[in-house]
Design an enzyme around this catalytic site. Structure first.
Site, PDB file in Angstrom:
ATOM      1  N   GLN A   1       0.819  -1.221   0.000  1.00  0.00           N
ATOM      2  CA  GLN A   1       0.000   0.000   0.000  1.00  0.00           C
ATOM      3  C   GLN A   1       0.850   1.268   0.000  1.00  0.00           C
ATOM      4  OE1 GLN A   1      -3.021  -0.035   3.036  1.00  0.00           O
ATOM      5  NE2 GLN A   1      -4.059  -1.810   2.162  1.00  0.00           N
TER       6      GLN A   1
ATOM      7  N   SER B   1       3.264  -8.613  -2.165  1.00  0.00           N
ATOM      8  CA  SER B   1       1.905  -8.466  -2.723  1.00  0.00           C
ATOM      9  C   SER B   1       1.903  -7.753  -4.076  1.00  0.00           C
ATOM     10  CB  SER B   1       1.009  -7.705  -1.731  1.00  0.00           C
ATOM     11  OG  SER B   1       1.161  -8.164  -0.419  1.00  0.00           O
TER      12      SER B   1
ATOM     13  N   ASP C   1      -4.287 -11.950   1.500  1.00  0.00           N
ATOM     14  CA  ASP C   1      -5.607 -11.984   2.137  1.00  0.00           C
ATOM     15  C   ASP C   1      -6.278 -13.339   1.949  1.00  0.00           C
ATOM     16  OD1 ASP C   1      -5.228  -9.440   3.016  1.00  0.00           O
ATOM     17  OD2 ASP C   1      -6.612  -8.479   1.622  1.00  0.00           O
TER      18      ASP C   1
ATOM     19  N   ARG D   1     -11.714 -10.729   8.200  1.00  0.00           N
ATOM     20  CA  ARG D   1     -11.259 -11.969   7.557  1.00  0.00           C
ATOM     21  C   ARG D   1     -11.146 -13.130   8.554  1.00  0.00           C
ATOM     22  NH1 ARG D   1     -11.460 -10.783   2.720  1.00  0.00           N
ATOM     23  NH2 ARG D   1     -10.704  -8.812   1.889  1.00  0.00           N
TER      24      ARG D   1
END
Length: 429
Positions: A175, A201, A317, A390
């Site tokens: 991010q 990621s 995730d 999650r």
């Protein structure tokens, strides 16, 4: 913070059906922010209606952006400003625990006009932002920490940032790079963003680059080692922007089909998806499930599952869903290279290890990996969810055994999937 009443899930005897998953959180917040600073009107469809998106929308309102939402909040017409933000008085933006709002807004506000404070829930104050702030300071940003060095809340004085050579830490969260990439076209000069260390990621960076392209900005990607972005550009409205279904949210239903032996089709994501988490289906296939791909759907048919030992850095995730799927697989499953679980909504490595042990699994928790050996019979227990959507959704899969499970604070799924348990029930027998 108030907690919702615990939810008892009784054993589910069969699973089959079709689920249309809600819009992607990652795509929804990226598209909203770019639509806000673009020139012209963007019409977003299949927008996610959840807490993280509401935090972004509220912030955009405070920043002077005009938009209109449909009654069901899944369509949004955004009138772009055609520039960065500009405010006369100090604006304090509360962003909950939404990393997809906090990080990109931090970068775009640093190159806007005015004074801004970014705050959030207590957990947000434990989620690192120092790597992004360091990079923005290299471009000339004025940002100060209001509490702890390296963490929100932040105060910034927005100004024209120069760009140039900027380095960013790649190993903690993608991010930070996403935020820099989104802000860099608004810098005065061209930027070369250099990645320090391994970039985690990577598929989330692909989502960012794809979204920027739909708003008229192309970035030169030098094999994920560096990125070249032209400065002094203007985003252009995307016209109609369809938000794909959330591939991470799809993982629970795909796993349920794989575990229980039925056939489950998830629509809204498919082989043309730009989200890396669709590769979750490949892991299920490796475990023994049968996968069928369509342009706009993924279908799974269950089979006896066997354990896997895999690097899952590319699907951080969705990899959480493998941790509970492992309870139904023959052998010991190892999920590797997932250090960034530790800096998410909670320390997900510690949380998953703790709750998996409660249902009887033998677990080894490493600094950046987890191994799971299932018990012969799962133990009935109450699952703590750590205010992490999650964790709640992952452990709903325990009900696919002969053992009931109680999910504490089930409404924490509102962060990305408010009606998750209703949708699960619709394909359950």
């Amino acid at each position: 913070m108030s907690r919702s009443a615990p939810l008892l899930l009784n054993p589910i005897s069969a699973i089959s059906g079709t689920v249309n998953v809600p819009g992607s959180k990652s795509l929804s917040n990226r598209a909203l922010l770019l639509a806000a600073v673009a020139n012209g009107e963007t019409h977003l469809t299949n927008l996610l209606d959840s807490e993280d998106i509401r935090h972004m929308l509220k912030a955009l309102t405070q920043l002077g952006v005009n938009y209109r939402l449909s009654d069901d909040k899944t369509e949004c017409w955004v009138q772009g400003l055609g520039r960065g933000f500009s405010v006369d008085n100090l604006e304090t933006l509360f962003l909950g625990n939404a990393g997809t709002a906090m990080r990109p807004l931090c970068a775009v506000l640093a190159t806007s006009i005015g004074e801004f404070e970014l705050t959030g829930e207590p957990r947000m104050e434990e989620r690192p932002i120092g790597a992004l702030v360091d990079s923005l300071r290299q471009a000339g940003a004025q940002i100060t920490y209001l509490k702890n060095e390296g963490y929100p809340p932040l105060k910034m004085k927005g100004m024209a940032l120069k760009g140039g050579n900027i380095s960013v830490e790649g190993a903690v969260s993608s991010q930070f790079l996403t935020a820099l990439l989104m802000a860099a076209p608004l810098f005065e000069h061209d930027s070369v963003i250099n990645i320090v260390g391994e970039l985690v990621s990577k598929p989330y960076i692909d989502i960012t680059l794809n979204t920027m392209a739909q708003f008229g900005i192309t970035v030169e990607n030098n094999n994920y080692q560096s990125f070249t972005v032209k400065g002094n550009q203007q985003y252009q409205a995307a016209g109609d922007f369809l938000v794909e279904g959330d591939a991470s949210s799809a993982s629970y239903f795909l796993a349920a089909g794989a575990i229980k032996g039925g056939t489950v089709r998830v629509t809204g994501v498919g082989k043309k998806s730009i989200q890396g988490d669709i590769r979750f289906a490949d892991v299920l296939e490796k475990m023994g499930a049968k996968i069928t791909w369509g342009d706009d759907y993924i279908e799974v048919t269950g089979a006896p599952l066997t354990a896997v030992d895999m690097d899952m850095n590319h699907i951080p995730d969705a990899a959480m869903t493998i941790a509970t799927t492992a309870l139904f697989a023959e052998g010991t499953t190892s999920i590797r290279n997932i250090y960034n679980w530790r800096v998410k909504e909670t320390d997900r490595l510690a949380a998953m290890a703790c709750e998996l042990r409660k249902v009887g699994a033998e677990v080894i928790e490493g600094q950046d990996y987890i191994t799971i050996t299932p018990p012969n019979t799962l133990i009935q227990t109450d699952i703590d969810t750590y205010d992490d959507h999650r964790v709640a959704m992952c452990f709903s899969l325990v009900a696919l055994s002969d053992t009931p499970v109680t999910i504490n604070d089930p409404d924490c799924t509102a962060k990305t999937f408010p009606d998750y348990f209703t949708r699960l029930k619709q394909i359950s027998a």
